[in-house]
Write a protein that holds these residues in place. Structure first.
Motif, PDB file in Angstrom:
ATOM      1  N   SER A  84       0.844  -1.188   0.000  1.00 39.91           N
ATOM      2  CA  SER A  84       0.000   0.000   0.000  1.00 39.91           C
ATOM      3  C   SER A  84       0.884   1.244   0.000  1.00 39.91           C
ATOM      4  CB  SER A  84      -0.897   0.014   1.246  1.00 39.91           C
ATOM      5  OG  SER A  84      -1.763   1.130   1.232  1.00 39.91           O
ATOM      6  N   SER A  85       0.415   2.279  -0.674  1.00 40.90           N
ATOM      7  CA  SER A  85       1.045   3.587  -0.587  1.00 40.90           C
ATOM      8  C   SER A  85       0.216   4.400   0.400  1.00 40.90           C
ATOM      9  CB  SER A  85       1.037   4.253  -1.963  1.00 40.90           C
ATOM     10  OG  SER A  85       1.407   5.607  -1.851  1.00 40.90           O
ATOM     11  N   ALA A  86       0.870   5.041   1.355  1.00 41.27           N
ATOM     12  CA  ALA A  86       0.138   5.788   2.382  1.00 41.27           C
ATOM     13  C   ALA A  86       0.741   7.180   2.550  1.00 41.27           C
ATOM     14  CB  ALA A  86       0.162   5.035   3.704  1.00 41.27           C
ATOM     15  N   GLN A  87      -0.102   8.199   2.432  1.00 46.50           N
ATOM     16  CA  GLN A  87       0.322   9.597   2.588  1.00 46.50           C
ATOM     17  C   GLN A  87       0.267   9.978   4.071  1.00 46.50           C
ATOM     18  OE1 GLN A  87      -2.162  11.864  -0.057  1.00 46.50           O
ATOM     19  NE2 GLN A  87      -1.418  10.782  -1.851  1.00 46.50           N
ATOM     20  N   ILE A  88       1.206   9.420   4.838  1.00 43.87           N
ATOM     21  CA  ILE A  88       1.201   9.583   6.294  1.00 43.87           C
ATOM     22  C   ILE A  88       2.501  10.180   6.815  1.00 43.87           C
ATOM     23  CG2 ILE A  88      -0.513   7.769   6.700  1.00 43.87           C
ATOM     24  CD1 ILE A  88       1.840   5.871   7.325  1.00 43.87           C
ATOM     25  N   VAL A  89       3.299  10.762   5.920  1.00 43.78           N
ATOM     26  CA  VAL A  89       4.632  11.230   6.315  1.00 43.78           C
ATOM     27  C   VAL A  89       4.599  12.397   7.293  1.00 43.78           C
ATOM     28  CG1 VAL A  89       5.675  10.375   4.175  1.00 43.78           C
ATOM     29  CG2 VAL A  89       4.881  12.736   4.313  1.00 43.78           C
ATOM     30  N   ASP A  90       3.500  13.153   7.341  1.00 41.56           N
ATOM     31  CA  ASP A  90       3.432  14.310   8.234  1.00 41.56           C
ATOM     32  C   ASP A  90       3.350  13.937   9.712  1.00 41.56           C
ATOM     33  OD1 ASP A  90       3.496  16.028   6.067  1.00 41.56           O
ATOM     34  OD2 ASP A  90       1.310  16.192   5.952  1.00 41.56           O
ATOM     35  N   ARG A  91       2.795  12.781  10.027  1.00 42.74           N
ATOM     36  CA  ARG A  91       2.554  12.432  11.431  1.00 42.74           C
ATOM     37  C   ARG A  91       3.272  11.165  11.910  1.00 42.74           C
ATOM     38  NH1 ARG A  91       1.313  16.963  11.328  1.00 42.74           N
ATOM     39  NH2 ARG A  91      -0.724  17.882  11.761  1.00 42.74           N
ATOM     40  N   ARG A  98      -3.948  -0.572  -7.696  1.00 42.78           N
ATOM     41  CA  ARG A  98      -3.853   0.745  -8.331  1.00 42.78           C
ATOM     42  C   ARG A  98      -2.386   1.089  -8.562  1.00 42.78           C
ATOM     43  NH1 ARG A  98      -5.242   6.191  -5.467  1.00 42.78           N
ATOM     44  NH2 ARG A  98      -5.218   7.581  -7.246  1.00 42.78           N
ATOM     45  N   GLN A  99      -2.061   1.413  -9.796  1.00 43.59           N
ATOM     46  CA  GLN A  99      -0.689   1.783 -10.151  1.00 43.59           C
ATOM     47  C   GLN A  99      -0.410   3.210  -9.692  1.00 43.59           C
ATOM     48  OE1 GLN A  99       1.180  -0.560 -12.152  1.00 43.59           O
ATOM     49  NE2 GLN A  99       2.943   0.642 -11.505  1.00 43.59           N
ATOM     50  N   ILE A 100       0.629   3.387  -8.879  1.00 46.18           N
ATOM     51  CA  ILE A 100       1.045   4.713  -8.427  1.00 46.18           C
ATOM     52  C   ILE A 100       2.509   4.851  -8.816  1.00 46.18           C
ATOM     53  CG2 ILE A 100       1.299   6.272  -6.456  1.00 46.18           C
ATOM     54  CD1 ILE A 100      -0.914   4.644  -5.072  1.00 46.18           C
ATOM     55  N   PHE A 145       4.913   1.825  -8.645  1.00 42.75           N
ATOM     56  CA  PHE A 145       4.500   1.009  -7.500  1.00 42.75           C
ATOM     57  C   PHE A 145       3.043   0.577  -7.658  1.00 42.75           C
ATOM     58  CE2 PHE A 145       2.873   0.775  -3.053  1.00 42.75           C
ATOM     59  CZ  PHE A 145       3.721  -0.199  -2.558  1.00 42.75           C
ATOM     60  N   MET A 146       2.760  -0.698  -7.374  1.00 43.96           N
ATOM     61  CA  MET A 146       1.390  -1.213  -7.439  1.00 43.96           C
ATOM     62  C   MET A 146       0.836  -1.291  -6.021  1.00 43.96           C
ATOM     63  SD  MET A 146      -1.074  -2.167  -9.407  1.00 43.96           S
ATOM     64  CE  MET A 146      -0.361  -2.614 -10.984  1.00 43.96           C
ATOM     65  N   SER A 147      -0.134  -0.425  -5.714  1.00 39.86           N
ATOM     66  CA  SER A 147      -0.777  -0.424  -4.404  1.00 39.86           C
ATOM     67  C   SER A 147      -1.938  -1.419  -4.448  1.00 39.86           C
ATOM     68  CB  SER A 147      -1.274   0.983  -4.063  1.00 39.86           C
ATOM     69  OG  SER A 147      -1.753   1.033  -2.747  1.00 39.86           O
ATOM     70  N   GLU A 148      -1.916  -2.390  -3.543  1.00 43.66           N
ATOM     71  CA  GLU A 148      -2.896  -3.481  -3.569  1.00 43.66           C
ATOM     72  C   GLU A 148      -4.058  -3.282  -2.602  1.00 43.66           C
ATOM     73  OE1 GLU A 148      -0.294  -7.350  -4.546  1.00 43.66           O
ATOM     74  OE2 GLU A 148       0.307  -6.319  -2.693  1.00 43.66           O
ATOM     75  N   VAL A 149      -3.869  -2.453  -1.586  1.00 49.79           N
ATOM     76  CA  VAL A 149      -4.929  -2.190  -0.603  1.00 49.79           C
ATOM     77  C   VAL A 149      -4.933  -0.696  -0.289  1.00 49.79           C
ATOM     78  CG1 VAL A 149      -4.758  -4.498   0.423  1.00 49.79           C
ATOM     79  CG2 VAL A 149      -3.461  -2.609   1.432  1.00 49.79           C
ATOM     80  N   LEU A 150      -6.077  -0.203   0.207  1.00 47.26           N
ATOM     81  CA  LEU A 150      -6.201   1.198   0.603  1.00 47.26           C
ATOM     82  C   LEU A 150      -6.126   1.280   2.122  1.00 47.26           C
ATOM     83  CD1 LEU A 150      -6.810   4.190  -0.037  1.00 47.26           C
ATOM     84  CD2 LEU A 150      -9.230   3.621   0.209  1.00 47.26           C
ATOM     85  N   THR A 151      -4.997   1.792   2.627  1.00 47.12           N
ATOM     86  CA  THR A 151      -4.830   1.977   4.057  1.00 47.12           C
ATOM     87  C   THR A 151      -5.711   3.145   4.499  1.00 47.12           C
ATOM     88  OG1 THR A 151      -2.566   1.175   3.879  1.00 47.12           O
ATOM     89  CG2 THR A 151      -3.124   2.358   5.888  1.00 47.12           C
TER      90      THR A 151
END
Length: 123
Positions: free
Chosen positions: A59-66, A86-88, A91-97
């Motif tokens: 998974s790709s996660a936009q959590i770098v701020d916290r 989902r291709q990002i 990188f292939m993201s397989e689940v939505l965190t």
């Protein structure tokens, strides 16, 4: 998909219980976190273990701020496991965190307040 981080937004349109059940949300444990410098928005690449039936998913996660990358391994998180991959970038993201926006719009991970078995489904 546009994600609404507006805390003042009204509730979404009503759905049926069957609609809710179609979204498969499971608990997994982050086993690895890596930087994702190629991402358009700052993010980490995660590998999450959802137990024997689902396995380890990316998974790709936009959590770098916290979150510091070194603090992520071993943390339980919730994720939607039945979206198509989902291709990002490369990188292939397989689940939505899953997470919620805090007051400043930074993402806070959604997790149980006590440990539960990997693969447990939200109901």
């Amino acid at each position: 998909m546009h994600l609404n981080h507006d805390n003042d937004a009204p509730a979404a349109a009503p759905i049926t219980f069957d609609d809710f059940l179609r979204v498969d949300i499971r608990i997994g444990t982050i086993v690895e976190a890596e930087p994702f410098p190629e991402a358009r928005k700052p993010a980490f690449k995660l590998k999450i273990d959802f137990g024997p039936a689902i396995g380890v998913k990316k998974s790709s996660a936009q959590i770098v701020d916290r979150y510091a990358i070194e603090d992520l391994a071993g943390r339980q998180v919730a994720a939607v496991v039945n979206f198509p991959p989902r291709q990002i970038g490369k990188f292939m993201s397989e689940v939505l965190t899953l997470g919620f926006a805090d007051e400043e719009g930074a993402v806070i991970l959604f997790a149980p307040d006590r440990a539960v078995p990997n693969g447990s489904r939200l109901f």
